[in-house]
Design a protein around this motif. Sequence first.
Motif, PDB file in Angstrom:
ATOM      1  N   ILE A   1      23.919  31.502  72.384  1.00  0.00           N
ATOM      2  CA  ILE A   1      23.671  32.719  72.010  1.00  0.00           C
ATOM      3  C   ILE A   1      22.913  33.166  70.757  1.00  0.00           C
ATOM      4  O   ILE A   1      22.192  34.089  71.094  1.00  0.00           O
ATOM      5  CB  ILE A   1      25.406  33.071  71.475  1.00  0.00           C
ATOM      6  N   LEU A   2      22.532  32.095  69.867  1.00  0.00           N
ATOM      7  CA  LEU A   2      21.642  32.435  68.922  1.00  0.00           C
ATOM      8  C   LEU A   2      20.210  32.547  69.416  1.00  0.00           C
ATOM      9  O   LEU A   2      19.413  32.976  68.427  1.00  0.00           O
ATOM     10  CB  LEU A   2      21.982  31.389  67.899  1.00  0.00           C
ATOM     11  N   LYS A   3      19.995  31.837  70.476  1.00  0.00           N
ATOM     12  CA  LYS A   3      18.570  32.026  70.822  1.00  0.00           C
ATOM     13  C   LYS A   3      17.932  33.193  71.033  1.00  0.00           C
ATOM     14  O   LYS A   3      16.773  33.674  70.746  1.00  0.00           O
ATOM     15  CB  LYS A   3      18.323  31.177  72.311  1.00  0.00           C
ATOM     16  N   LYS A   4      18.663  34.137  71.250  1.00  0.00           N
ATOM     17  CA  LYS A   4      18.472  35.833  71.356  1.00  0.00           C
ATOM     18  C   LYS A   4      18.033  36.388  69.919  1.00  0.00           C
ATOM     19  O   LYS A   4      17.607  37.233  69.386  1.00  0.00           O
ATOM     20  CB  LYS A   4      19.412  36.749  71.910  1.00  0.00           C
ATOM     21  N   GLY A   5      18.587  35.526  68.823  1.00  0.00           N
ATOM     22  CA  GLY A   5      18.338  36.151  67.457  1.00  0.00           C
ATOM     23  C   GLY A   5      19.408  36.665  66.840  1.00  0.00           C
ATOM     24  O   GLY A   5      20.303  37.191  67.684  1.00  0.00           O
ATOM     25  N   VAL A   6      19.469  36.858  65.570  1.00  0.00           N
ATOM     26  CA  VAL A   6      20.449  37.663  64.853  1.00  0.00           C
ATOM     27  C   VAL A   6      19.983  39.211  64.593  1.00  0.00           C
ATOM     28  O   VAL A   6      18.981  39.132  63.779  1.00  0.00           O
ATOM     29  CB  VAL A   6      21.077  37.163  63.487  1.00  0.00           C
ATOM     30  N   PRO A   7      20.321  40.308  65.314  1.00  0.00           N
ATOM     31  CA  PRO A   7      19.748  41.318  65.098  1.00  0.00           C
ATOM     32  C   PRO A   7      20.287  42.244  63.752  1.00  0.00           C
ATOM     33  O   PRO A   7      21.104  43.031  63.866  1.00  0.00           O
ATOM     34  CB  PRO A   7      20.364  42.273  66.245  1.00  0.00           C
ATOM     35  N   MET A   8      19.682  41.545  62.612  1.00  0.00           N
ATOM     36  CA  MET A   8      19.929  42.124  61.321  1.00  0.00           C
ATOM     37  C   MET A   8      19.753  43.798  61.160  1.00  0.00           C
ATOM     38  O   MET A   8      20.519  44.298  60.765  1.00  0.00           O
ATOM     39  CB  MET A   8      19.290  41.302  60.462  1.00  0.00           C
ATOM     40  N   ARG A   9      18.359  44.359  61.860  1.00  0.00           N
ATOM     41  CA  ARG A   9      18.206  45.599  61.702  1.00  0.00           C
ATOM     42  C   ARG A   9      19.072  46.432  62.329  1.00  0.00           C
ATOM     43  O   ARG A   9      19.530  47.437  61.730  1.00  0.00           O
ATOM     44  CB  ARG A   9      16.606  45.675  62.406  1.00  0.00           C
ATOM     45  N   GLN A  10      19.544  46.139  63.569  1.00  0.00           N
ATOM     46  CA  GLN A  10      20.500  46.897  64.192  1.00  0.00           C
ATOM     47  C   GLN A  10      21.941  46.959  63.530  1.00  0.00           C
ATOM     48  O   GLN A  10      22.865  47.739  63.235  1.00  0.00           O
ATOM     49  CB  GLN A  10      20.923  46.299  65.636  1.00  0.00           C
TER      50      GLN A  10
ATOM     51  N   THR B   1      26.663  25.867  64.387  1.00  0.00           N
ATOM     52  CA  THR B   1      25.460  25.442  64.567  1.00  0.00           C
ATOM     53  C   THR B   1      24.714  24.660  63.376  1.00  0.00           C
ATOM     54  O   THR B   1      23.453  24.196  63.262  1.00  0.00           O
ATOM     55  CB  THR B   1      24.457  26.215  65.206  1.00  0.00           C
ATOM     56  N   GLY B   2      25.378  24.993  62.043  1.00  0.00           N
ATOM     57  CA  GLY B   2      24.708  24.040  60.920  1.00  0.00           C
ATOM     58  C   GLY B   2      23.692  25.187  59.949  1.00  0.00           C
ATOM     59  O   GLY B   2      23.191  24.664  59.021  1.00  0.00           O
ATOM     60  N   ASN B   3      23.597  26.273  60.449  1.00  0.00           N
ATOM     61  CA  ASN B   3      22.689  27.329  59.903  1.00  0.00           C
ATOM     62  C   ASN B   3      23.586  27.940  58.700  1.00  0.00           C
ATOM     63  O   ASN B   3      23.763  29.045  58.806  1.00  0.00           O
ATOM     64  CB  ASN B   3      22.137  28.144  60.864  1.00  0.00           C
ATOM     65  N   THR B   4      23.686  27.266  57.642  1.00  0.00           N
ATOM     66  CA  THR B   4      24.536  27.577  56.614  1.00  0.00           C
ATOM     67  C   THR B   4      24.227  28.642  55.532  1.00  0.00           C
ATOM     68  O   THR B   4      24.785  29.474  55.122  1.00  0.00           O
ATOM     69  CB  THR B   4      24.893  26.343  55.397  1.00  0.00           C
ATOM     70  N   GLU B   5      22.700  28.799  55.739  1.00  0.00           N
ATOM     71  CA  GLU B   5      22.149  29.978  54.913  1.00  0.00           C
ATOM     72  C   GLU B   5      22.258  31.273  55.389  1.00  0.00           C
ATOM     73  O   GLU B   5      22.917  32.120  54.718  1.00  0.00           O
ATOM     74  CB  GLU B   5      20.630  29.712  54.499  1.00  0.00           C
ATOM     75  N   LEU B   6      21.959  31.214  56.627  1.00  0.00           N
ATOM     76  CA  LEU B   6      22.209  32.618  57.341  1.00  0.00           C
ATOM     77  C   LEU B   6      23.690  32.923  57.655  1.00  0.00           C
ATOM     78  O   LEU B   6      24.308  33.990  57.603  1.00  0.00           O
ATOM     79  CB  LEU B   6      21.566  32.556  58.906  1.00  0.00           C
ATOM     80  N   ALA B   7      24.497  31.988  57.806  1.00  0.00           N
ATOM     81  CA  ALA B   7      25.984  32.037  57.749  1.00  0.00           C
ATOM     82  C   ALA B   7      26.597  32.623  56.403  1.00  0.00           C
ATOM     83  O   ALA B   7      27.560  33.558  56.629  1.00  0.00           O
ATOM     84  CB  ALA B   7      26.569  30.531  58.026  1.00  0.00           C
ATOM     85  N   LYS B   8      26.150  31.993  55.420  1.00  0.00           N
ATOM     86  CA  LYS B   8      26.486  32.699  54.414  1.00  0.00           C
ATOM     87  C   LYS B   8      25.945  34.208  54.033  1.00  0.00           C
ATOM     88  O   LYS B   8      26.873  34.962  53.416  1.00  0.00           O
ATOM     89  CB  LYS B   8      25.749  31.916  53.151  1.00  0.00           C
ATOM     90  N   VAL B   9      25.024  34.624  54.583  1.00  0.00           N
ATOM     91  CA  VAL B   9      24.393  36.104  54.492  1.00  0.00           C
ATOM     92  C   VAL B   9      25.405  36.825  55.360  1.00  0.00           C
ATOM     93  O   VAL B   9      25.804  37.941  55.153  1.00  0.00           O
ATOM     94  CB  VAL B   9      22.937  36.323  55.203  1.00  0.00           C
TER      95      VAL B   9
END
Length: 637
Positions: free
Chosen positions: A290-299, A325-333
Amino acid sequence: MILLGACRQDQSSSNIAFYKRSVSVSLKPLINAAINKAKADPAGAIPLYEKALAAAKSQKDEVAQVKSYRMLVFYYSIYKNDFSHAIALSDASIVLAKKINDPNTYSDLYASRAVAYSVAGKLNEAADASTTALQYLQQDKAPDSLKNFPLYNNLAVLHTQLGNYKLAVENAGKFLNHYAPLKDTARMIGAYQTMSNAYYQANDTVNFRITARSAQALQRDYSDKTKEYLVNSLMVAMYKSTKNYDSAKVISEHMLKSDTNINTPRHFETLTQMMEIADHANDTAYAANILKKGVPMRQLLDENLLPLSLRKNVFDGYYKILKMTGNTELAKVCVEQAYRLAGELRKQEINKDLEKYEIERKKVMQENVLLSKNLELTRKSNTITILILSAGLLALAGTGFLISYRRKIQIEKNRFELLEKEQQWKQSKAVLEMQLVERTRIAQELHDDLGASLTSIALSTELLKRKHPQLDTREISIIADNSAQLIDQMNQIVWTLNNNNDTLQSLLAYIRKFAAEFMNEAGIHFTMHLPQPIAEHNLDGSVRRNLFLTVKEALHNIVKHAEATAVTLQVTITNTNQLSLHLADNGKGMTEKKEEIVLGNGLRNMNANMQTIGGTIIWVNNPGGGTGITVTYFLKT
């Protein structure tokens, strides 16, 4: 609803039935202009319908009046969000319906009244109006083709929202039984959707699967795919409930691919479903896909693109799969954004409450203006009466003066009393608003500050275990477990402080959610039976908290000591407003003496909780085995 057609005899006279009469020739252009305008601009049709209504009144055309009233109530509710005006129009239309005395007309106008209540969030009143509309529909002897049978499905949706699941299924079934012989596939799909949603909310997984599959089967062979998204959402929910995550993935991905516009709420609702599947299945690979498509923060940060509640849910979903998936920095955001949006949602609820207070204040002010005018009219009337009596009856002038003086004193006394009541009301409102703001502030600070800290601790311990597998994880697990327990306790405190939860329905919903999750983790089958319907009762935070803690302690004791495989919670409310929560398990029962039981196992705390709020608790061995615990509390009227 069709108001025109062939003729039939009225039940009370030899006149042609009202619903068969046509709009007068002079008014047809006005009505048609409003209808055509509504196709492109519904709100713009309101002035045209108002003009048609005024003309219909002047010409005494009752058919045109009914049609105009019905559409104005609908449009003021849906497109103007003006509940007060909509209900005022509805009241006027009901007066007209009494004059006409035709069941079909009554049904039509009460149906539009139900729409106004529903849009305003007054679900109980909407259900009552829909029920009245159906009662008149059943009295009418018109052909079925001229009756509003979708009222059954509308009432079923309202009962589902109110938690009256049995009534919801019953009304949806009547809707289905009417259109199934007619092979009206679109309405049959709608009926199955309504029934499956009611079964889903009632945790009736067997009937939920049956009705969801029925909707899917009809949609598969139906050329019109407008309802396909809703049916697919039902199937995803069904597969998640049965832990058939592979099938849920296939349908979700199909829904995502079929949605060509990625900047729509539907697209992000599908994404949220996919993230929930990954979280429930603990499927790290699927989460990474799912995360391969990226996180659409702008939308997600665009306030005009997605509703506030949906953006909050999407951030929650990304937080969970990013954590997996271990992406703690973006998870925190993402979790910080979710907390921020949750705070905005709470502010909106507070603003709604303040709007209600403002409406009540204006209402009181209007009443005061009317009272002042009445007092002024009374004063003028008394003065004229005194002058006439003085001129005509000079001998009684003294008596007339005394009467006038006493009346004037009484009028002034009434005026001062009104002013004093208004001042008291303002003071009470100010105190209430301060309490509301303070409770909300405490809840928000607990949830935002303490909640974020505890979540950060839990995230840190998880990260520590992954980075340093050589460490003894027992102490780390203790920290993680304690953090999770503190988060649960904090959520309970926030729930207690939130004044929006001060209702019996909120308490029962919270107990059901906690009990279902807790018993599921313990491997124990849990069933909860609720009265239908649940009457509205206010409960303050202290009562809600003590009732919940008592039930929670009882469930903990069952898991720890009862060796049970099934637990039932029966909720009843007597005619004397006595609330009864009866927990029964099929475990080994109580073997000790009652005096010894009371002194241990946390039951003393349960008894103390109920004594604090003036309730009672008793526990006995069930005749068929297991233990029965009954908690009672008298609800305030």
